[in-house]
Design a protein around this motif. Sequence first.
Motif, PDB file in Angstrom:
ATOM      1  N   VAL A 132       4.958 -16.492 -15.986  1.00  0.00           N
ATOM      2  CA  VAL A 132       5.887 -15.386 -15.760  1.00  0.00           C
ATOM      3  C   VAL A 132       5.158 -14.054 -15.937  1.00  0.00           C
ATOM      4  O   VAL A 132       5.309 -13.121 -15.130  1.00  0.00           O
ATOM      5  N   PHE A 133       4.355 -13.958 -16.993  1.00  0.00           N
ATOM      6  CA  PHE A 133       3.586 -12.743 -17.271  1.00  0.00           C
ATOM      7  C   PHE A 133       2.669 -12.397 -16.102  1.00  0.00           C
ATOM      8  O   PHE A 133       2.625 -11.250 -15.648  1.00  0.00           O
ATOM      9  N   TYR A 134       1.923 -13.393 -15.589  1.00  0.00           N
ATOM     10  CA  TYR A 134       0.966 -13.142 -14.511  1.00  0.00           C
ATOM     11  C   TYR A 134       1.677 -12.941 -13.176  1.00  0.00           C
ATOM     12  O   TYR A 134       1.321 -12.062 -12.391  1.00  0.00           O
ATOM     13  N   GLY A 135       2.697 -13.758 -12.919  1.00  0.00           N
ATOM     14  CA  GLY A 135       3.408 -13.665 -11.645  1.00  0.00           C
ATOM     15  C   GLY A 135       4.246 -12.417 -11.505  1.00  0.00           C
ATOM     16  O   GLY A 135       4.686 -12.082 -10.402  1.00  0.00           O
ATOM     17  N   TRP A 136       4.482 -11.708 -12.622  1.00  0.00           N
ATOM     18  CA  TRP A 136       5.222 -10.449 -12.566  1.00  0.00           C
ATOM     19  C   TRP A 136       4.531  -9.458 -11.647  1.00  0.00           C
ATOM     20  O   TRP A 136       5.176  -8.614 -11.022  1.00  0.00           O
ATOM     21  N   TRP A 137       3.204  -9.559 -11.567  1.00  0.00           N
ATOM     22  CA  TRP A 137       2.422  -8.649 -10.712  1.00  0.00           C
ATOM     23  C   TRP A 137       2.501  -9.106  -9.261  1.00  0.00           C
ATOM     24  O   TRP A 137       2.999  -8.381  -8.403  1.00  0.00           O
ATOM     25  N   ARG A 138       2.009 -10.335  -8.982  1.00  0.00           N
ATOM     26  CA  ARG A 138       2.057 -10.883  -7.619  1.00  0.00           C
ATOM     27  C   ARG A 138       2.169 -12.389  -7.702  1.00  0.00           C
ATOM     28  O   ARG A 138       1.303 -13.063  -8.269  1.00  0.00           O
ATOM     29  N   ILE A 139       3.219 -12.925  -7.102  1.00  0.00           N
ATOM     30  CA  ILE A 139       3.471 -14.356  -7.192  1.00  0.00           C
ATOM     31  C   ILE A 139       2.444 -15.160  -6.405  1.00  0.00           C
ATOM     32  O   ILE A 139       2.127 -16.310  -6.753  1.00  0.00           O
ATOM     33  N   ASP A 140       1.879 -14.580  -5.320  1.00  0.00           N
ATOM     34  CA  ASP A 140       0.925 -15.333  -4.509  1.00  0.00           C
ATOM     35  C   ASP A 140      -0.368 -15.592  -5.265  1.00  0.00           C
ATOM     36  O   ASP A 140      -0.984 -16.653  -5.132  1.00  0.00           O
ATOM     37  N   PHE A 141      -0.804 -14.648  -6.090  1.00  0.00           N
ATOM     38  CA  PHE A 141      -2.024 -14.868  -6.853  1.00  0.00           C
ATOM     39  C   PHE A 141      -1.787 -15.799  -8.039  1.00  0.00           C
ATOM     40  O   PHE A 141      -2.732 -16.332  -8.618  1.00  0.00           O
ATOM     41  N   LEU A 142      -0.535 -16.005  -8.405  1.00  0.00           N
ATOM     42  CA  LEU A 142      -0.217 -17.036  -9.392  1.00  0.00           C
ATOM     43  C   LEU A 142      -0.559 -18.409  -8.819  1.00  0.00           C
ATOM     44  O   LEU A 142      -1.035 -19.292  -9.536  1.00  0.00           O
ATOM     45  N   ALA A 143      -0.337 -18.583  -7.521  1.00  0.00           N
ATOM     46  CA  ALA A 143      -0.700 -19.837  -6.854  1.00  0.00           C
ATOM     47  C   ALA A 143      -2.212 -20.052  -6.903  1.00  0.00           C
ATOM     48  O   ALA A 143      -2.687 -21.186  -7.082  1.00  0.00           O
ATOM     49  N   LEU A 144      -2.987 -18.982  -6.758  1.00  0.00           N
ATOM     50  CA  LEU A 144      -4.447 -19.088  -6.848  1.00  0.00           C
ATOM     51  C   LEU A 144      -4.872 -19.503  -8.249  1.00  0.00           C
ATOM     52  O   LEU A 144      -5.756 -20.351  -8.415  1.00  0.00           O
ATOM     53  N   LEU A 145      -4.236 -18.912  -9.257  1.00  0.00           N
ATOM     54  CA  LEU A 145      -4.531 -19.282 -10.640  1.00  0.00           C
ATOM     55  C   LEU A 145      -4.237 -20.761 -10.871  1.00  0.00           C
ATOM     56  O   LEU A 145      -5.045 -21.478 -11.476  1.00  0.00           O
ATOM     57  N   PHE A 146      -3.090 -21.224 -10.387  1.00  0.00           N
ATOM     58  CA  PHE A 146      -2.717 -22.630 -10.561  1.00  0.00           C
ATOM     59  C   PHE A 146      -3.702 -23.547  -9.843  1.00  0.00           C
ATOM     60  O   PHE A 146      -4.125 -24.578 -10.387  1.00  0.00           O
ATOM     61  N   ALA A 147      -4.073 -23.194  -8.612  1.00  0.00           N
ATOM     62  CA  ALA A 147      -4.988 -24.031  -7.832  1.00  0.00           C
ATOM     63  C   ALA A 147      -6.355 -24.122  -8.503  1.00  0.00           C
ATOM     64  O   ALA A 147      -6.962 -25.209  -8.579  1.00  0.00           O
ATOM     65  N   THR A 148      -6.853 -22.999  -9.006  1.00  0.00           N
ATOM     66  CA  THR A 148      -8.148 -23.000  -9.699  1.00  0.00           C
ATOM     67  C   THR A 148      -8.081 -23.848 -10.968  1.00  0.00           C
ATOM     68  O   THR A 148      -9.018 -24.592 -11.287  1.00  0.00           O
ATOM     69  N   THR A 149      -6.975 -23.749 -11.682  1.00  0.00           N
ATOM     70  CA  THR A 149      -6.789 -24.535 -12.903  1.00  0.00           C
ATOM     71  C   THR A 149      -6.753 -26.026 -12.589  1.00  0.00           C
ATOM     72  O   THR A 149      -7.412 -26.833 -13.267  1.00  0.00           O
ATOM     73  N   LEU A 150      -5.989 -26.411 -11.580  1.00  0.00           N
ATOM     74  CA  LEU A 150      -5.883 -27.820 -11.199  1.00  0.00           C
ATOM     75  C   LEU A 150      -7.231 -28.362 -10.739  1.00  0.00           C
ATOM     76  O   LEU A 150      -7.625 -29.483 -11.116  1.00  0.00           O
ATOM     77  N   TRP A 151      -7.938 -27.588  -9.944  1.00  0.00           N
ATOM     78  CA  TRP A 151      -9.275 -27.977  -9.469  1.00  0.00           C
ATOM     79  C   TRP A 151     -10.200 -28.238 -10.662  1.00  0.00           C
ATOM     80  O   TRP A 151     -10.878 -29.274 -10.717  1.00  0.00           O
ATOM     81  N   THR A 152     -10.228 -27.334 -11.606  1.00  0.00           N
ATOM     82  CA  THR A 152     -11.110 -27.465 -12.761  1.00  0.00           C
ATOM     83  C   THR A 152     -10.713 -28.654 -13.625  1.00  0.00           C
ATOM     84  O   THR A 152     -11.580 -29.398 -14.115  1.00  0.00           O
ATOM     85  N   TYR A 153      -9.422 -28.846 -13.821  1.00  0.00           N
ATOM     86  CA  TYR A 153      -8.948 -29.952 -14.651  1.00  0.00           C
ATOM     87  C   TYR A 153      -9.346 -31.298 -14.045  1.00  0.00           C
ATOM     88  O   TYR A 153      -9.858 -32.190 -14.752  1.00  0.00           O
ATOM     89  N   VAL A 154      -9.142 -31.460 -12.747  1.00  0.00           N
ATOM     90  CA  VAL A 154      -9.478 -32.719 -12.069  1.00  0.00           C
ATOM     91  C   VAL A 154     -10.976 -32.981 -12.140  1.00  0.00           C
ATOM     92  O   VAL A 154     -11.417 -34.098 -12.471  1.00  0.00           O
TER      93      VAL A 154
END
Length: 473
Positions: free
Chosen positions: A38-60
Amino acid sequence: MVFSSETFLFLFLPAFLAIYYLTPNRWRSVTILLGSYVFYGWWRIDFLALLFATTLWTYVFGLLVARTEGKQSKMLCIAGTVGCLSVLGFFKYFNFVASTVGSVLGQDPAASTLWHVILPIGVSFYVFESISYLVDVYRRESLPARNFADFASFVSLFPHLVAGPILRFRDLRDQFANRTHSLALFSQGMTIFIIGLAKKVLIADTVAPLADTIFSQAAPTLIESWLGAGAYTIQLYFDFSGYSDMAIGLGLMMGFRLMENFNAPYTSKSITEFWRRWHISLSVWLRDYLYIPLGGNRKGVARTYFNLFIVMVLGGLWHGANWTFVIWGTWHGAILAIERYFAWPKKSATVPWSLLLTLLFIVLGWVMFRAPNVGAAMTMYGGMVGLNGLGVTADVAWQLPREGLVVLAIAIGLTALEPRLKKLAEPELVIEGQGTAALRAQWLPAIAMSCLTVLVLMRLADQAFSPFLYFQF
């Protein structure tokens, strides 16, 4: 959303902390994750998707690296790291490369919207943290995350998400499983947060107009140039260290102990010492994941100097896609190599001269760091040696706020006395039965913090929105 905004202070933070402490321990990582998104997406929701994708990539890839051995594990680590660096490379350096190529070809890239890629806030920080996670798992220096929620919460942990400190998962892994919550720890965190907020609001934002005014001049004089350089030196430190203090304080409110990021850097006696005290988390990252893998000091004298130099150049480039940052990194890399060659500072060197010389190198470097381009930096340097006159011109004098000048003088004194002030601020053990002295030791800091809080809130109500400087990196 920034820490010094009314939305964060009076809406997001109270709501988040209330929900966090009402949540059972086993679900608090999920609460952190959702609150941070919520804190990060308050700025731009589309870049929240980038954060999630990078996190998922790294975790896998972290799981794959942990489950394999030898060459296969190494190749998976490289593939995961390249994927993270691709995110950083595209968003941070596409505009720079495109404009450079356009200039070589005689085009005007600034006139085309095709060249402009928006930089997601915090991408430099969470990409570095993702890389350190993969490398630590590959080196078997860290176990992989227990689950995706813990790792995603680590990457997105809102206190450090957008401007550091740059954390390593191995340092927080156990804290996600088990951390302490207490009123004393919460109070300590709040105190550190208020001090950081005061640094930002009362000092950095007040001094900022001085730097902005002088760096915008076409031909600043000697006094103006040094005043502008000094103002930016103070602004940057109190802005960035203030953010780091707030991040550490917020972490303590949630039971996390984050690493110190600044330790009185302007009292350093060499540039080598400066980098042990300034942006400590970045210095440690560059050492562990770049300098040492390049060979450190294990491959001969010449290679050691080269490694020092190239690490600082790349560290400069990490701050931004601009030749000013490359030159700034080159400046510090060259000084580090020279200091190592001459074993500076010598034991016989006088401390005042070492301090002044180091501070001179730092201030000269900040001019290049602050300037929008190399030409503007050279104009400032010209002014600093008197090529544009000596005194303050009438056109500049009326733009210099007296409040800023007073706060600048106070801030310079605070930085000079910072080591002593930090010792005075350390809590003393209050022994039962000490009477009036014990009560005074408890109440005086509380009264001082209450007054500081009131000043900060009054200042916030009076000033316009001001983002943190390191958001641009």
